[in-house]
Write a protein that holds these residues in place. Structure first.
Motif, mmCIF file in Angstrom:
data_model
loop_
_atom_site.group_PDB
_atom_site.id
_atom_site.type_symbol
_atom_site.label_atom_id
_atom_site.label_comp_id
_atom_site.label_asym_id
_atom_site.label_seq_id
_atom_site.Cartn_x
_atom_site.Cartn_y
_atom_site.Cartn_z
ATOM 1 N N LEU A 136 0.808 -1.221 0.000
ATOM 2 C CA LEU A 136 0.000 0.000 0.000
ATOM 3 C C LEU A 136 0.843 1.275 0.000
ATOM 4 C CD1 LEU A 136 -2.732 -0.975 2.643
ATOM 5 C CD2 LEU A 136 -2.837 -1.205 0.153
ATOM 6 N N LEU A 137 2.161 1.153 0.032
ATOM 7 C CA LEU A 137 2.993 2.341 0.137
ATOM 8 C C LEU A 137 2.823 3.281 -1.053
ATOM 9 C CD1 LEU A 137 6.329 0.861 1.543
ATOM 10 C CD2 LEU A 137 4.829 2.506 2.693
ATOM 11 N N TRP A 138 2.693 2.728 -2.240
ATOM 12 C CA TRP A 138 2.530 3.584 -3.408
ATOM 13 C C TRP A 138 1.102 4.113 -3.502
ATOM 14 C CZ3 TRP A 138 5.126 6.579 -6.360
ATOM 15 C CH2 TRP A 138 4.565 7.062 -7.551
ATOM 16 N N SER A 139 0.117 3.241 -3.412
ATOM 17 C CA SER A 139 -1.263 3.666 -3.652
ATOM 18 C C SER A 139 -1.758 4.645 -2.595
ATOM 19 C CB SER A 139 -2.189 2.451 -3.714
ATOM 20 O OG SER A 139 -2.182 1.728 -2.494
ATOM 21 N N THR A 163 13.644 12.319 8.805
ATOM 22 C CA THR A 163 12.705 11.224 8.591
ATOM 23 C C THR A 163 11.286 11.748 8.427
ATOM 24 O OG1 THR A 163 14.110 9.721 9.861
ATOM 25 C CG2 THR A 163 11.813 9.084 9.591
ATOM 26 N N GLU A 164 10.897 12.696 9.235
ATOM 27 C CA GLU A 164 9.550 13.239 9.115
ATOM 28 C C GLU A 164 9.357 13.965 7.792
ATOM 29 O OE1 GLU A 164 8.901 15.493 12.689
ATOM 30 O OE2 GLU A 164 8.361 13.696 13.843
ATOM 31 N N THR A 165 10.402 14.638 7.314
ATOM 32 C CA THR A 165 10.324 15.274 5.994
ATOM 33 C C THR A 165 10.105 14.239 4.902
ATOM 34 O OG1 THR A 165 11.709 17.131 6.656
ATOM 35 C CG2 THR A 165 11.610 16.642 4.300
ATOM 36 N N LEU A 166 10.843 13.125 4.971
ATOM 37 C CA LEU A 166 10.724 12.103 3.930
ATOM 38 C C LEU A 166 9.417 11.320 4.045
ATOM 39 C CD1 LEU A 166 14.393 10.848 3.608
ATOM 40 C CD2 LEU A 166 13.138 12.442 2.157
ATOM 41 N N VAL A 167 8.890 11.169 5.255
ATOM 42 C CA VAL A 167 7.556 10.585 5.399
ATOM 43 C C VAL A 167 6.532 11.477 4.704
ATOM 44 C CG1 VAL A 167 5.714 10.111 7.071
ATOM 45 C CG2 VAL A 167 8.033 9.267 7.494
ATOM 46 N N HIS A 168 6.625 12.774 4.948
ATOM 47 C CA HIS A 168 5.707 13.722 4.302
ATOM 48 C C HIS A 168 5.857 13.667 2.788
ATOM 49 C CE1 HIS A 168 4.552 17.667 2.649
ATOM 50 N NE2 HIS A 168 3.602 17.636 3.590
ATOM 51 N N ASP A 169 7.099 13.630 2.303
ATOM 52 C CA ASP A 169 7.326 13.644 0.864
ATOM 53 C C ASP A 169 6.916 12.338 0.192
ATOM 54 O OD1 ASP A 169 8.253 16.189 1.178
ATOM 55 O OD2 ASP A 169 10.371 15.720 0.824
ATOM 56 N N ALA A 170 6.717 11.279 0.977
ATOM 57 C CA ALA A 170 6.180 10.032 0.446
ATOM 58 C C ALA A 170 4.650 10.013 0.487
ATOM 59 C CB ALA A 170 6.725 8.836 1.222
ATOM 60 N N GLY A 171 4.036 11.074 1.027
ATOM 61 C CA GLY A 171 2.588 11.180 1.023
ATOM 62 C C GLY A 171 1.899 10.789 2.304
ATOM 63 N N PHE A 172 2.662 10.686 3.418
ATOM 64 C CA PHE A 172 2.086 10.253 4.685
ATOM 65 C C PHE A 172 2.261 11.323 5.755
ATOM 66 C CE2 PHE A 172 3.175 6.501 2.238
ATOM 67 C CZ PHE A 172 2.003 5.744 2.335
#
Length: 208
Positions: A136-139, A163-172
């Motif tokens: 589900l990471l992509w969808s 890490t929080e920046t990259l979580v946000h940039d992955a859409g979460f």
């Protein structure tokens, strides 16, 4: 950011696509970089495939996304290249108990984050992307961006911010659970393992 991703499978692949789309420069590390052409070429100049060692050296932040049984050997070889970097551990030490429940193969007294920090004393270690179903990471990150929560943990303030920046940039939406010793909820058998919810739902499930 320059991001090295060690492992381009069900976790590293979709996260690398998210981060390349967000404008980061991504180097996917693999035992056989030539097999990653179908993943890398559509991402344009911001992505490339390389060896594990090259990917570890290229990233200012490095994601660990190899199968857990391969992790210790990889860290033995690459600890020097990872020194001074933020390392996000997305691996899962997954086992199954006699009664059919997911459990951590590390036992109840050691979290995966703490174990990786012990192996990489010169790196700033964080945990993320390890409890969310990888299929589900992509969808979920593209169709419903910034709706679903993603648990994180770190002892280092700088690693937490990255890490929080990259979580946000992955859409979460990042949900910080505390330090690495407090991150058992993210490990197999933990309260959040396999759990998909909003940020508020994750906090409630983790008792935060």
């Amino acid at each position: 950011m320059n991001i090295g991703i060690l492992g381009a499978g069900n976790i590293g692949g979709p996260l690398g696509r998210h981060w390349a789309a967000a404008g980061h420069r991504v180097t996917f590390g693999s035992r056989d970089p030539g097999r990653l052409a179908s993943l890398v070429e559509p991402l344009g100049e911001g992505a490339r495939a390389a060896s594990y060692a090259e990917a570890a050296g290229a990233g200012e932040v490095v994601l660990l996304a190899v199968p857990h049984p391969a992790l210790d050997g990889l860290l033995r070889r690459l600890a020097g290249r990872l020194a001074g970097k933020t390392v996000i551990d997305a691996t899962s030490p997954i086992g199954v108990s006699d009664d059919g429940l997911f459990v951590s193969v590390l036992g109840p007294d050691l979290t995966q984050g703490s174990r990786t920090a012990e192996r990489l004393p010169e790196s700033a270690v964080a945990r993320a992307f390890c409890h969310f179903p990888d299929e589900l990471l992509w969808s979920r990150g593209t169709r419903q961006p910034h709706f679903w929560g993603m648990g994180t943990a770190s002892d280092d303030p700088g690693a937490r911010q990255v890490t929080e920046t990259l979580v946000h940039d992955a859409g979460f939406v990042p949900v910080h659970l505390g330090g690495l010793k407090e991150s058992a909820a993210l490990d197999p058998g933990g309260a959040l393992f396999g759990h998909v919810s909003t940020a508020a739902g994750l906090r409630a499930a983790a008792g935060r």
